[in-house]
Design an enzyme around this catalytic site. Structure first.
Site, PDB file in Angstrom:
ATOM      1  N   LYS A  13       0.862  -1.235  -0.053  1.00 50.97           N
ATOM      2  CA  LYS A  13      -0.091   0.049   0.136  1.00 50.97           C
ATOM      3  C   LYS A  13       1.102   1.188   0.022  1.00 50.97           C
ATOM      4  CE  LYS A  13      -2.119  -0.913   3.962  1.00 50.97           C
ATOM      5  NZ  LYS A  13      -2.025  -2.100   4.468  1.00 50.97           N
ATOM      6  N   ARG A 121      11.200  -5.883   4.961  1.00 52.17           N
ATOM      7  CA  ARG A 121      10.810  -4.436   4.535  1.00 52.17           C
ATOM      8  C   ARG A 121      11.690  -3.529   5.353  1.00 52.17           C
ATOM      9  NH1 ARG A 121       4.859  -2.789   4.785  1.00 52.17           N
ATOM     10  NH2 ARG A 121       4.675  -3.258   6.726  1.00 52.17           N
ATOM     11  N   ARG A 178      -0.658  -8.857  13.206  1.00 49.19           N
ATOM     12  CA  ARG A 178      -1.346  -7.911  12.321  1.00 49.19           C
ATOM     13  C   ARG A 178      -1.961  -8.380  11.269  1.00 49.19           C
ATOM     14  NH1 ARG A 178       3.946  -5.563  11.013  1.00 49.19           N
ATOM     15  NH2 ARG A 178       2.721  -4.056   9.226  1.00 49.19           N
TER      16      ARG A 178
END
Ligand code: ADP
Length: 224
Positions: A13, A121, A178
């Site tokens: 995103k 990431r 999450r």
């Protein structure tokens, strides 16, 4: 153009919102970035939300909604792309009441790849995101070729020159929580919007350049 970019944690995103921002001349609004900044600055809100972020839970709807309302007010009618909002059906209802959304970009990626991608990431406080994973996989007949997205100089952001870091919530224990929270609280947002606003469904199975072009081309079709 007023857009939402939606998808599970690790689907990209932030990456796509950053790339679409200059191309569409719209403002990227990331509740995750705003909340992390509040924690870093230890503002009143930052102190309240710190524990939620560390545990991988959602912050209370009222807090996310207040942040968005304030930000949208500052835009004075400029187009935007929402990254990380709405994340609950309650937030979606709130948004629908305050502004018109032109489309939702729905990022689709198999669960198997998410943990791998999130662990790899590397983030910058300016909102840029990099990834050191090199995914080469075929899942349910679809090929996934997700090449690493690396900065020119290791550990340093191309855009602002700051040092890259691994987010506290990008650690395996928190990632699982999450993903669980996403399934229970965020996925229903998709059903809420179906039939209410146009959908752009995008399989994230190639490089950011390719996927960004695909999103742009699908958005153009909506306007015809
Ligand atoms: P990701 O999509 O990769 O999980 P984000 O940066 O969008 O990352 O969000 C990080 C964290 O910030 C979330 O786990 C949650 O705690 C909080 N957060 C962000 N946006 C919202 C929101 N709209 N409502 C509630 N919590 C939010």
């Amino acid at each position: 153009m007023n857009l939402i970019i939606f998808g599970p944690p690790g689907s990209g995103k932030g990456t796509y919102a950053s790339r679409l921002e200059p191309k569409l001349n719209i403002a990227k609004i990331s509740t995750g970035d705003m909340l992390r900044e509040a924690v870093k600055q230890q503002t009143a809100i930052g102190k309240k939300v710190e524990k939620f972020l560390a545990k991988g839970r959602l912050v209370p709807d009222e807090i996310a909604e207040a942040l968005i309302k304030e930000k949208l007010g500052e835009l004075r009618g400029k187009g935007f792309i929402l990254d990380g909002f709405p994340r609950t059906v309650e937030q979606a209802r709130f948004l629908e009441k305050i502004i018109k959304i032109d489309a939702i970009i729905n990022l689709i990626i198999p669960d198997e790849l998410l943990i791998q991608k999130i662990s790899a990431r590397r983030s910058c406080s300016c909102g840029e995101v990099y990834n050191i994973a090199n995914v080469n996989d075929t899942i349910n007949g679809m090929e996934y070729r997700l090449a690493p997205v690396l900065p020119k100089k290791e550990g340093v952001c191309d855009k602002c020159g700051s040092s890259l870091f691994q987010r506290n919530d990008d650690k395996p224990e928190v990632i699982r929580k999450r993903l669980d929270v996403y399934k229970k609280q965020s996925q229903p947002v998709i059903d809420f919007f179906r039939g209410r606003i146009p959908f752009v469904n995008i399989h994230v199975n190639s490089t950011p350049d390719v996927v960004t072009e695909r999103i742009l081309s699908e958005l153009t079709k909506l306007n015809r």
